[in-house]
Design a protein around this motif. Structure first.
Motif, PDB file in Angstrom:
ATOM      1  N   LEU A 117       0.821  -1.211   0.000  1.00 55.53           N
ATOM      2  CA  LEU A 117       0.000   0.000   0.000  1.00 55.53           C
ATOM      3  C   LEU A 117       0.858   1.265   0.000  1.00 55.53           C
ATOM      4  CD1 LEU A 117      -2.928  -0.943   2.421  1.00 55.53           C
ATOM      5  CD2 LEU A 117      -2.965  -0.771  -0.070  1.00 55.53           C
ATOM      6  N   LYS A 118       2.014   1.199   0.651  1.00 53.38           N
ATOM      7  CA  LYS A 118       2.917   2.343   0.640  1.00 53.38           C
ATOM      8  C   LYS A 118       3.423   2.609  -0.782  1.00 53.38           C
ATOM      9  CE  LYS A 118       5.709   2.648   4.124  1.00 53.38           C
ATOM     10  NZ  LYS A 118       6.867   2.427   5.033  1.00 53.38           N
ATOM     11  N   THR A 119       3.725   1.526  -1.501  1.00 53.45           N
ATOM     12  CA  THR A 119       4.175   1.660  -2.892  1.00 53.45           C
ATOM     13  C   THR A 119       3.054   2.224  -3.770  1.00 53.45           C
ATOM     14  OG1 THR A 119       5.688  -0.218  -2.639  1.00 53.45           O
ATOM     15  CG2 THR A 119       5.078   0.406  -4.879  1.00 53.45           C
ATOM     16  N   ILE A 120       1.850   1.671  -3.619  1.00 55.35           N
ATOM     17  CA  ILE A 120       0.711   2.124  -4.421  1.00 55.35           C
ATOM     18  C   ILE A 120       0.399   3.591  -4.132  1.00 55.35           C
ATOM     19  CG2 ILE A 120      -1.793   1.865  -4.734  1.00 55.35           C
ATOM     20  CD1 ILE A 120      -1.429  -1.139  -4.360  1.00 55.35           C
ATOM     21  N   ARG A 121       0.498   3.967  -2.868  1.00 55.41           N
ATOM     22  CA  ARG A 121       0.135   5.333  -2.476  1.00 55.41           C
ATOM     23  C   ARG A 121       1.066   6.364  -3.094  1.00 55.41           C
ATOM     24  NH1 ARG A 121      -2.222   6.312   3.508  1.00 55.41           N
ATOM     25  NH2 ARG A 121      -3.569   8.084   2.969  1.00 55.41           N
ATOM     26  N   ARG A 122       2.313   5.987  -3.316  1.00 55.03           N
ATOM     27  CA  ARG A 122       3.242   6.909  -3.972  1.00 55.03           C
ATOM     28  C   ARG A 122       2.857   7.136  -5.428  1.00 55.03           C
ATOM     29  NH1 ARG A 122       7.552   3.841  -1.156  1.00 55.03           N
ATOM     30  NH2 ARG A 122       8.197   5.035   0.669  1.00 55.03           N
ATOM     31  N   LEU A 123       2.273   6.111  -6.038  1.00 51.50           N
ATOM     32  CA  LEU A 123       1.841   6.221  -7.433  1.00 51.50           C
ATOM     33  C   LEU A 123       0.507   6.940  -7.543  1.00 51.50           C
ATOM     34  CD1 LEU A 123       2.677   2.599  -8.633  1.00 51.50           C
ATOM     35  CD2 LEU A 123       3.855   4.677  -9.315  1.00 51.50           C
ATOM     36  N   PHE A 124      -0.451   6.524  -6.713  1.00 55.73           N
ATOM     37  CA  PHE A 124      -1.808   7.056  -6.772  1.00 55.73           C
ATOM     38  C   PHE A 124      -2.284   7.366  -5.349  1.00 55.73           C
ATOM     39  CE2 PHE A 124      -1.367   3.826 -10.186  1.00 55.73           C
ATOM     40  CZ  PHE A 124      -1.379   4.693 -11.270  1.00 55.73           C
ATOM     41  N   PRO A 125      -2.136   8.617  -4.913  1.00 58.93           N
ATOM     42  CA  PRO A 125      -2.549   8.984  -3.550  1.00 58.93           C
ATOM     43  C   PRO A 125      -4.001   8.613  -3.266  1.00 58.93           C
ATOM     44  CG  PRO A 125      -1.306  10.765  -4.576  1.00 58.93           C
ATOM     45  CD  PRO A 125      -1.581   9.749  -5.661  1.00 58.93           C
ATOM     46  N   PHE A 126      -4.263   8.118  -2.064  1.00 57.84           N
ATOM     47  CA  PHE A 126      -5.630   7.727  -1.710  1.00 57.84           C
ATOM     48  C   PHE A 126      -5.929   8.092  -0.263  1.00 57.84           C
ATOM     49  CE2 PHE A 126      -3.014   3.875  -1.035  1.00 57.84           C
ATOM     50  CZ  PHE A 126      -3.281   3.614   0.314  1.00 57.84           C
ATOM     51  N   ASN A 179      -8.309   7.173 -10.269  1.00 61.13           N
ATOM     52  CA  ASN A 179      -7.111   6.645  -9.598  1.00 61.13           C
ATOM     53  C   ASN A 179      -7.430   5.365  -8.824  1.00 61.13           C
ATOM     54  OD1 ASN A 179      -5.273   8.515 -10.514  1.00 61.13           O
ATOM     55  ND2 ASN A 179      -5.516   9.895  -8.769  1.00 61.13           N
ATOM     56  N   ILE A 180      -8.604   5.316  -8.208  1.00 55.59           N
ATOM     57  CA  ILE A 180      -9.013   4.104  -7.497  1.00 55.59           C
ATOM     58  C   ILE A 180      -9.126   2.932  -8.477  1.00 55.59           C
ATOM     59  CG2 ILE A 180     -10.907   3.001  -6.239  1.00 55.59           C
ATOM     60  CD1 ILE A 180      -9.252   4.826  -4.471  1.00 55.59           C
ATOM     61  N   THR A 181      -9.653   3.194  -9.666  1.00 57.16           N
ATOM     62  CA  THR A 181      -9.748   2.147 -10.694  1.00 57.16           C
ATOM     63  C   THR A 181      -8.359   1.628 -11.051  1.00 57.16           C
ATOM     64  OG1 THR A 181     -11.774   3.108 -11.612  1.00 57.16           O
ATOM     65  CG2 THR A 181     -10.508   1.655 -13.049  1.00 57.16           C
ATOM     66  N   LYS A 182      -7.386   2.518 -11.118  1.00 57.39           N
ATOM     67  CA  LYS A 182      -6.008   2.109 -11.428  1.00 57.39           C
ATOM     68  C   LYS A 182      -5.421   1.271 -10.296  1.00 57.39           C
ATOM     69  CE  LYS A 182      -5.430   6.184 -14.315  1.00 57.39           C
ATOM     70  NZ  LYS A 182      -5.001   7.588 -14.360  1.00 57.39           N
ATOM     71  N   ILE A 183      -5.741   1.650  -9.057  1.00 59.87           N
ATOM     72  CA  ILE A 183      -5.272   0.863  -7.906  1.00 59.87           C
ATOM     73  C   ILE A 183      -5.871  -0.540  -7.951  1.00 59.87           C
ATOM     74  CG2 ILE A 183      -5.400   0.670  -5.387  1.00 59.87           C
ATOM     75  CD1 ILE A 183      -5.214   3.750  -5.285  1.00 59.87           C
ATOM     76  N   LYS A 184      -7.139  -0.626  -8.332  1.00 56.54           N
ATOM     77  CA  LYS A 184      -7.787  -1.934  -8.430  1.00 56.54           C
ATOM     78  C   LYS A 184      -7.109  -2.800  -9.480  1.00 56.54           C
ATOM     79  CE  LYS A 184     -12.395  -0.515  -6.823  1.00 56.54           C
ATOM     80  NZ  LYS A 184     -13.821  -0.344  -7.180  1.00 56.54           N
TER      81      LYS A 184
END
Length: 413
Positions: free
Chosen positions: A137-146, A178-183
Motif C-alpha cells: 500500500l505504501k508503494t501504491i500510495r506513492r503512485l496514486f494517492p488515496f 485513480n481508485i480504478t487504477k489501484i484496483k
C-alpha cells in the motif's frame, strides 16, 4: 517422486498438492528451486506442522513472475482460490490481512482481518504477511494517492504535504479514476494499467498539458520499475517453517529467556494488558489472550476505568489487572505482559504472584522485577520470542484504542 531439478530458479509462487490433487499449500520465493528444495533437504530444521505438510506433498507446481509485487498479488489470489489447509485457518488467523476499498463517493482504502471485513467494499486478499500489505500500500500510495479514512479535516494532513493523500476535497471523477487504477494493480493487471497510462500521457501531451503528462510519465516509470525486478526481498526469502511452527518456536524461546528469572515451565496462556486514554474522560484498558498457539479473540476483555479521572497509566494498569483477577472463570495465565516499563510492572506486581513482565517501547526491552531488583532483557530484533511479545502488545494497543473510539462515538450521538 518430485524432481527438484525441473523446478526453475526464477522468482514466483509454488503450489503443493497432495495425492488426491488437492492444493494444500501456496508460497512465494525469489528462487523457487532453492526454496522448494529446502523443504526436502532440511528435515531436522522443520517444525512438526511443516513436517506434516512435507509428508503429504505429492506434486509441485510453479508459476514464475518478474517482481515482488506480482508475486505478492499472485500468492494472495491463489490462496483465495484454493483455500489451502496449510496456509492456516484463514477465517480465524489474525496474521492474514485483506485490503478493502469502500464503494462510497470518495472511496477509502483500509486493511482488515476476516472477522472485521466491512460491508459494501471491494475486498482483496488474503495476504499472509501484514508487513507485505503495508509495503504494497505504501508503494501504491506513492503512485496514486488515496484516502485511508472517510473523514478528513479541512486542513491538509501530513500525507497531503507528502503527496500521499488527495486532501479534504478531491475531484471525485479524477479520484475514482485513480481508485480504478489501484484496483488494476491489486488484480495483477499491470500491463493493462501501463497501457492506459501511456494513452493518457499521449493525450495530455497532445493537448499541451505537459505538467500532467510528466506526472503520468513518472507513474509509468515507477510502475515499470516495481514490476521489472526484485527490489525488496525481505519478505520473499524467509524461514520455510509454517506460521504455527514459528509460533511454537517463539514460545520455546520465550520460556528459555524468562525461566532464569521467573517460575515458568510452560506458556499455554499469555495475557497482555494495555491502557488507552484521551483527554480527561476516555480512559480504558484492554486484555488480549494468547492460547492454543495463537491469539484467541473470544477471550479478549475490555475495561472502562472506574477509579481514576486523571491520567495515571500505572494506577490504571493496576486497576485493570486487579479486576481481571476477580474472574478465575476466565482461566489462569502462565504469564502476564503489561505495556510499559518499571512503573507499570511495579504497580501490577503488588497485587499478583503470577509471572509478570513489561515490554517497554523504547528499544523493546523486557522488564522483570525480582523482589527488590530489576532485570532488563534486550533480545535480537529478529528473535521469534520478541516478535511474539510485540505482536501481543500491538494487538492489546489496537483493541484498547478501538474501545476508546467506540466510547467517543457513543458520546457524540
Amino acid at each position: 517422486m518430485i524432481n527438484l531439478q525441473k523446478i526453475p530458479t526464477s522468482p514466483g509462487c509454488y503450489i503443493y498438492r497432495d495425492i488426491s490433487g488437492e492444493v494444500i499449500y501456496v508460497g512465494k520465493a525469489i528462487n523457487l528451486k532453492k526454496r522448494v528444495s529446502q523443504y526436502f533437504q532440511r528435515d531436522d530444521a522443520l517444525g512438526p506442522k511443516t513436517k506434516s505438510l512435507v509428508s503429504q506433498i505429492d506434486s509441485v507446481q510453479t508459476l514464475t513472475v518478474n517482481s515482488e509485487i506480482e508475486a505478492l498479488i499472485l500468492e494472495s489470489s491463489l490462496i483465495k482460490k484454493y483455500l489451502p489447509k496449510y496456509n492456516s485457518q484463514l477465517k480465524d488467523n489474525r496474521s492474514y490481512l485483506y485490503i478493502c476499498i469502500s464503494k462510497s463517493k470518495i472511496p477509502v482504502i483500509t486493511t482488515a482481518h476476516y472477522s472485521n471485513l466491512p460491508e459494501k467494499s471491494d475486498i482483496y486478499g488474503p495476504f499472509p504477511s501484514g508487513a507485505s500489505v503495508k509495503s504494497l500500500l505504501k508503494t501504491i500510495r506513492r503512485l496514486f494517492p488515496f484516502r485511508s479514512s472517510p473523514k478528513h479535516a479541512q486542513k491538509q494532513c501530513l500525507y497531503c504535504h507528502l503527496n500521499l493523500c488527495p486532501g479534504p476535497n478531491p475531484d471525485p471523477v479524477i479520484y475514482r479514476q485513480n481508485i480504478t487504477k489501484i484496483k488494476k494493480i491489486l488484480n495483477g493487471r499491470f500491463n493493462s494499467l501501463i497501457k492506459t497510462l501511456n494513452k493518457e500521457m499521449k493525450i495530455a501531451a497532445k493537448s499541451e498539458d505537459f505538467e500532467k503528462a510528466q506526472i503520468i510519465k513518472n507513474q509509468v516509470d515507477s510502475l515499470n520499475y516495481i514490476v521489472s525486478g526484485w527490489h525488496n526481498l525481505k519478505n520473499l526469502y524467509a524461514d520455510i517453517n509454517l506460521p504455527q511452527d514459528k509460533q511454537s518456536q517463539a514460545i520455546k524461546d520465550l520460556i528459555i529467556t524468562l525461566k532464569p528469572h521467573l517460575n515458568i515451565n510452560k506458556l499455554q496462556r499469555i495475557e497482555c494488558f494495555d491502557i488507552s486514554q484521551l483527554g480527561t474522560k476516555y480512559f480504558v484498558g484492554s486484555m488480549v489472550v494468547w492460547q492454543n498457539g495463537d491469539l484467541d479473540n473470544s477471550a479478549y476483555r475490555k475495561f472502562k476505568i472506574r477509579t481514576k479521572a486523571t491520567p495515571d497509566d500505572q494506577y490504571m494498569m493496576k486497576e485493570v489487572v486487579y479486576r481481571r483477577l476477580k474472574h478465575p472463570e476466565w482461566g489462569t495465565p502462565n504469564l502476564i505482559v503489561v505495556d510499559g516499563g518499571k512503573p507499570q510492572v511495579s504497580a501490577v506486581s503488588s497485587i499478583t504472584k503470577i509471572p509478570l513482565i513489561g515490554l517497554a517501547k523504547r528499544e523493546e526491552t523486557i522488564i522483570i522485577k525480582n523482589k527488590n531488583s530489576w532485570q532488563e532483557i534486550k533480545l535480537p530484533q529478529k528473535s521469534q520470542a520478541l516478535l511474539l511479545l510485540i505482536r501481543l502488545r500491538d494487538e492489546a494497543h489496537r483493541f484498547a484504542n478501538r474501545y476508546r473510539r467506540e466510547l467517543i462515538s457513543l458520546s457524540l450521538r
